[in-house]
Write a protein that holds these residues in place. Structure first.
Motif, PDB file in Angstrom:
ATOM      1  N   GLY A   1       0.749  -1.112   0.024  1.00  0.00           N
ATOM      2  CA  GLY A   1       0.016   0.005  -0.151  1.00  0.00           C
ATOM      3  C   GLY A   1       0.828   1.193   0.210  1.00  0.00           C
ATOM      4  O   GLY A   1       0.662   2.200   0.700  1.00  0.00           O
ATOM      5  N   CYS A   2       1.648   1.162  -0.897  1.00  0.00           N
ATOM      6  CA  CYS A   2       2.894   2.235  -1.002  1.00  0.00           C
ATOM      7  C   CYS A   2       2.486   3.761  -1.341  1.00  0.00           C
ATOM      8  O   CYS A   2       3.023   4.678  -1.049  1.00  0.00           O
ATOM      9  CB  CYS A   2       3.951   2.093  -1.905  1.00  0.00           C
ATOM     10  SG  CYS A   2       3.566   1.799  -3.642  1.00  0.00           S
ATOM     11  N   GLY A   3       1.400   3.808  -1.856  1.00  0.00           N
ATOM     12  CA  GLY A   3       0.823   5.292  -2.300  1.00  0.00           C
ATOM     13  C   GLY A   3       1.806   5.699  -3.439  1.00  0.00           C
ATOM     14  O   GLY A   3       2.281   5.162  -4.302  1.00  0.00           O
ATOM     15  N   THR A   4       2.237   7.082  -3.019  1.00  0.00           N
ATOM     16  CA  THR A   4       3.105   7.629  -4.010  1.00  0.00           C
ATOM     17  C   THR A   4       4.674   7.438  -3.620  1.00  0.00           C
ATOM     18  O   THR A   4       5.532   7.928  -4.221  1.00  0.00           O
ATOM     19  CB  THR A   4       2.901   9.081  -4.050  1.00  0.00           C
ATOM     20  OG1 THR A   4       3.090   9.732  -2.875  1.00  0.00           O
ATOM     21  CG2 THR A   4       1.589   9.501  -4.653  1.00  0.00           C
ATOM     22  N   GLY A   5       4.833   6.546  -2.805  1.00  0.00           N
ATOM     23  CA  GLY A   5       6.299   6.261  -2.637  1.00  0.00           C
ATOM     24  C   GLY A   5       7.070   6.565  -1.628  1.00  0.00           C
ATOM     25  O   GLY A   5       8.112   6.298  -1.608  1.00  0.00           O
TER      26      GLY A   5
END
Length: 215
Positions: free
Chosen positions: A28-32
């Motif tokens: 669930g890294c999103g934008t990292g």
């Protein structure tokens, strides 16, 4: 973007890294943002998220702030992918476990290398008097933190520092869901699925779960 509760706890999560970690998985890294922090520590990082928009932004930001590929970002749902067994020294899951069945932690557990660490920064709904007391205590601290960040962001700074893009540029519209499982139930499920794990309540409507593989 202002004060971000998940970003606030990044240093706490990093303190739970095992000795000499080589491989990491961010779920669930999103934008990292957190994945890039791990990569800067010298780890090979796989990062997955079910939002194609978030993954596209994560890849673009990583090229911009690192000058290279950075973490390996993949558009994927962790409940549908096959994770390699006993592979990762460190697995993180930031504010995303409530988007999936909690039993998903068994796949994360099995993907840990011997001696590896799983950290979950989780969210929970207020259900008990203690939950509401912690929420009430967090309100003034949250307001003060937001004011401090707003004041800091008014000071001119370089566009890129320490390999992180400015936080406001990381926003994407990704699916969100409110947490539904109360903290006592989370503790019970975790005790059964992750024997020996430790859970503690954090101030900003979150809890920290730490599980260390006994191998």
């Amino acid at each position: 973007m202002g004060f971000d509760h998940n970003d606030h706890y990044h240093p706490l999560l990093i303190r739970h890294l095992p000795p000499h970690p080589r491989t990491a998985l961010d779920v669930g890294c999103g934008t990292g943002r957190f994945a890039r922090r791990l990569a800067r520590l010298g780890m090979e990082v796989d990062a997955i998220d079910p939002s194609p928009e978030a993954i596209a932004r994560a890849r673009a930001l990583s090229r911009e702030v690192t000058g290279g590929p950075g973490p390996r970002f993949e558009h994927a749902d962790v409940t549908d992918v096959h994770l390699p067994k006993a592979h990762y020294d460190f697995i993180s899951c930031l504010a995303s476990i409530h988007h999936m069945p909690f039993t998903t932690v068994t796949a994360l557990r099995d993907a840990l290398a011997p001696g590896g660490v799983l950290v979950i920064l989780g969210c929970y709904p207020e259900k008990t008097a203690l939950d509401w007391a912690w929420s009430l205590a967090a309100v003034p601290v949250n307001a003060a933190a937001r004011l401090a960040v707003a004041a800091r962001d008014r000071v001119p700074r370089g566009r890129v520092r320490s390999g992180l893009a400015p936080a406001g540029r990381e926003r994407v519209q990704a699916p969100v869901a409110p947490p539904a499982v109360p903290l006592p139930e989370i503790r019970g499920q975790a005790a059964a699925l992750l024997p020996g794990c430790r859970i503690r309540r954090l101030l900003f409507w979150r809890y920290l779960l730490v599980f260390r593989d006994g191998g």
